[in-house]
Design a protein around this motif. Structure first.
Motif, short mmCIF file in Angstrom:
data_model
loop_
_atom_site.label_atom_id
_atom_site.label_comp_id
_atom_site.label_asym_id
_atom_site.label_seq_id
_atom_site.Cartn_x
_atom_site.Cartn_y
_atom_site.Cartn_z
N UNK A 268 -1.97 -8.25 -7.97
CA UNK A 268 -2.62 -8.47 -6.80
C UNK A 268 -3.57 -7.58 -6.50
N UNK A 269 -4.60 -7.78 -5.74
CA UNK A 269 -5.87 -7.44 -5.53
C UNK A 269 -5.78 -5.83 -5.35
N UNK A 270 -4.99 -5.56 -4.36
CA UNK A 270 -4.99 -4.11 -3.83
C UNK A 270 -4.43 -3.29 -5.02
N UNK A 271 -3.80 -3.57 -6.04
CA UNK A 271 -3.08 -2.93 -6.88
C UNK A 271 -4.16 -2.97 -8.31
N UNK A 272 -4.44 -4.20 -8.52
CA UNK A 272 -5.20 -4.46 -9.91
C UNK A 272 -6.51 -3.78 -9.69
N UNK A 273 -7.17 -4.26 -8.55
CA UNK A 273 -8.79 -4.04 -8.63
C UNK A 273 -8.90 -2.46 -8.32
N UNK A 274 -8.01 -1.70 -7.62
CA UNK A 274 -8.18 -0.30 -7.24
C UNK A 274 -7.99 0.40 -8.62
N UNK A 275 -7.05 -0.19 -9.32
CA UNK A 275 -6.73 0.54 -10.56
C UNK A 275 -7.97 0.42 -11.59
N UNK A 291 -5.25 10.07 0.88
CA UNK A 291 -5.91 9.45 2.31
C UNK A 291 -6.45 7.87 2.12
N UNK A 292 -6.69 7.55 0.79
CA UNK A 292 -7.45 6.37 0.60
C UNK A 292 -6.46 5.31 0.10
N UNK A 293 -5.37 5.79 -0.48
CA UNK A 293 -4.35 4.77 -0.90
C UNK A 293 -3.47 4.14 0.28
N UNK A 294 -3.45 2.58 0.32
CA UNK A 294 -2.56 2.28 1.37
C UNK A 294 -1.64 1.35 0.95
N UNK A 295 -0.14 1.75 1.06
CA UNK A 295 0.70 0.68 0.72
C UNK A 295 0.55 -0.65 1.59
N UNK A 297 2.49 -2.13 3.60
CA UNK A 297 2.91 -2.15 4.98
C UNK A 297 2.20 -1.30 5.63
N UNK A 298 0.95 -0.49 5.26
CA UNK A 298 0.05 0.16 6.04
C UNK A 298 -0.94 -0.64 6.70
N UNK A 299 -1.62 -0.15 7.82
CA UNK A 299 -2.75 -1.07 8.49
C UNK A 299 -3.94 -0.67 7.77
N UNK A 300 -5.06 -1.56 7.96
CA UNK A 300 -6.34 -1.23 7.17
C UNK A 300 -6.54 -1.90 5.92
N UNK A 301 -7.73 -2.09 5.70
CA UNK A 301 -8.24 -2.69 4.36
C UNK A 301 -7.68 -2.01 3.03
N UNK A 302 -7.09 -2.51 2.33
CA UNK A 302 -6.59 -1.89 0.92
C UNK A 302 -7.55 -1.73 0.05
N UNK A 303 -8.74 -2.32 0.07
CA UNK A 303 -9.69 -2.05 -1.16
C UNK A 303 -11.05 -1.66 -0.59
N UNK A 304 -11.08 -0.67 0.34
CA UNK A 304 -12.33 -0.08 0.89
C UNK A 304 -12.92 1.01 0.14
N UNK A 305 -12.23 1.55 -0.71
CA UNK A 305 -12.60 2.79 -1.36
C UNK A 305 -13.03 2.47 -2.95
#
Length: 516
Positions: A268-275, A291-295, A297-305
């Motif tokens: 999934x994007x949040x995991x693979x692309x951040x990796x 402060x930049x990793x979001x699981x 269930x957390x609010x906010x964009x998961x690929x902002x950093x």
């Protein structure tokens, strides 16, 4: 086999009776007309396979007749001409003739031309079927010989090759055999990943190239001073979708290496692309950038950093001197900006372009009835990808710099799979909603339907809550809750999803190209 129907249009048609008889003896049904007006009327009222059209006729010329025929039918037209002048041929080819013959024509010439047009599809289909029959056993043996990760990449490439070839086949039986073989391959692939994945995470030396070392192993070694490298990441691009857009790239660029790598889990994007951009597994990203990793269930964009993660990776790999740009295209306006700005990127060593279209298409396809119709199966999904790319700002931008000396590395973060087999999962309120993987406490599931990690760290993943575990769907499964079960089963069946374990999601393209 049904009889092919021909219309032959020539103002001296009475001189061609022997040719007509010759074709009729070969099994064709031949109709004749002596002028363009009658030909157009005949085409409007009859089903035909090919029109043979004389170029010089009194009244209305062959080219004018051709134009009128094309307005009412997409039928193949063969132009017969005394005149091989270049501008005439340009006009005819520009008006979409299928072929042309020079007068005087002999019967065998005409026959060959008709065979090429009418029988080509059937002959190609038959050849494809018999070639696959020969390959079937080889693929079967490869699947059963305990393949390693390199061999799995080869098996998947071969399956993609045959899937694309099967589009030419006119044998539903062989297509069914192929689909069964592909399913068997995914069954074996799931077992392979279940046995090996934790070992790959624990021992980098024994692992294939994966999301978190893609830059180090495959992309940064390509970057040369003085030659801009464009790293293009098209979100959610499967290997078969790459093959469908490859001919468009081939017009301007030469493929120097067609490779693949393994997406990490969840696919999934949040995991693979951040990796990919951090050069780290998610568990390490969370540790180093709390402060930049979001699981999930957390609010906010998961690929902002991604850009910050990438900067830190360059520093770790001692490549801070690299002059780079980072562009993310989420909307059409971003694509237009990329198109307008592409020449300014030529001063960098590395240009990263993250393009989000295919992922949006697969999500939209779930939500929108019209897209379900347009991308009803694998063939139309590929076709939609091809149409998008051909007319995309990305393609236009690359064409603008195709005459410059550049390198391109094209890759993705993960693929997707069409789901058909619902699997029941029970979880508490914190359980994530994704259909191909879930994490939460007290998950209840059929063990044989998923790969479970009770300790997420074994899979290189953060631990969102105490006692959290991760489960990944296999093959074409999708995970549904018992409440409102039938509604969700029907709503999501036959949609493209990602996050789980299949060849389509995990074995993804990384392609190296250079300008011609």
């Amino acid at each position: 086999m049904s009889v092919a129907t021909i219309l032959w249009v020539d103002d001296e048609i009475e001189n061609l009776q022997s040719q007509k008889l010759f074709l009729e003896n070969k099994g064709y049904e031949v109709h004749t007309r002596a002028n363009g007006f009658d030909a157009i009327d005949f085409v409007k009222d009859n089903l035909l396979d090919v029109v043979l059209l004389d170029e010089t006729m009194p009244g209305i010329t062959g080219l004018e007749t051709l134009q009128k025929i094309k307005e009412v039918s997409n039928i193949p037209v063969v132009m017969i001409t005394k005149n091989e002048t270049e501008n005439l041929m340009d006009d005819a080819i520009g008006s979409q003739i299928t072929d042309y013959l020079i007068k005087p024509v002999n019967p065998n010439q005409v026959l060959l031309c008709l065979k090429k047009i009418i029988d080509n599809k059937r002959l190609v289909g038959e050849k494809t079927t018999s070639a696959y029959q020969q390959q079937f056993r080889n693929l079967f043996m490869a699947l059963n010989s305990n393949p390693d990760y390199n061999e799995w990449m080869e098996i998947y490439k071969k399956l993609v090759y045959w899937e694309l070839e099967m589009e030419k086949s006119n044998s539903p039986e062989m297509q069914e055999v192929f689909q069964t073989q592909k399913q068997e391959a995914n069954t074996e692939f799931f077992k392979f990943i279940s046995r090996n994945y934790a070992g790959w995470i624990g021992n980098k030396a024994k692992a294939p190239v994966m999301s978190h070392n893609l830059f180090e192993k495959k992309i940064l070694p390509q970057v040369e001073r003085g030659i801009p490298t464009f790293f293009i990441l098209i979100d959610n691009l499967r290997f078969d979708q790459w093959k469908s857009i490859q001919p468009i790239f081939a017009e301007s660029f030469r493929v120097t290496e067609e490779d693949s790598f393994y997406s990490i889990l969840p696919t999934a994007t949040q995991y693979c692309r951040n990796a990919i951009f951090a050069g780290m597994l998610p568990v390490d990203i969370e540790k180093n950038f709390p402060n930049k990793w979001k699981n999930d269930d957390e609010e906010g964009s998961k690929n902002s950093y991604e850009e910050e993660f990438f900067k830190a990776q360059l520093k770790r790999l001692k490549r801070e001197d690299l002059k780079y740009s980072y562009t993310k295209v989420l909307h059409h306006n971003d694509g237009q900006q990329l198109l307008n700005n592409i020449h300014n990127l030529m001063n960098n060593d590395l240009n990263i372009i993250v393009y989000n279209f295919v992922d949006m298409m697969s999500h939209a396809r779930t939500e929108m009835e019209v897209l379900k119709e347009l991308a009803a199966d694998e063939i139309s999904y590929r076709s939609l990808t091809k149409s998008w790319f051909e007319y995309s700002p990305l393609h236009q931008a690359l064409k603008k710099i195709a005459d410059k000396k550049i390198n391109i590395v094209l890759a993705t973060d993960h693929g997707s799979v069409r789901v058909n087999t619902p699997c029941k999962v029970i979880g508490d309120k914190q359980t994530t909603a994704n259909l191909r993987y879930k994490h939460g406490r007290n998950l209840n599931y059929e063990q044989k339907e998923v790969l479970a990690f009770r300790d997420p760290k074994q899979a290189g993943l953060p631990v969102p809550n105490i006692n959290s575990s991760y489960i990944f769907a296999k093959e074409d499964g999708y995970l549904c809750y018992p409440n409102n079960y039938n509604y969700y089963v029907n709503y999501y069946r036959n949609t493209f999803q990602h996050g789980g374990i299949s060849m389509e999601e995990m074995i993804v393209p990384v392609i190296k190209m250079t300008s011609k």
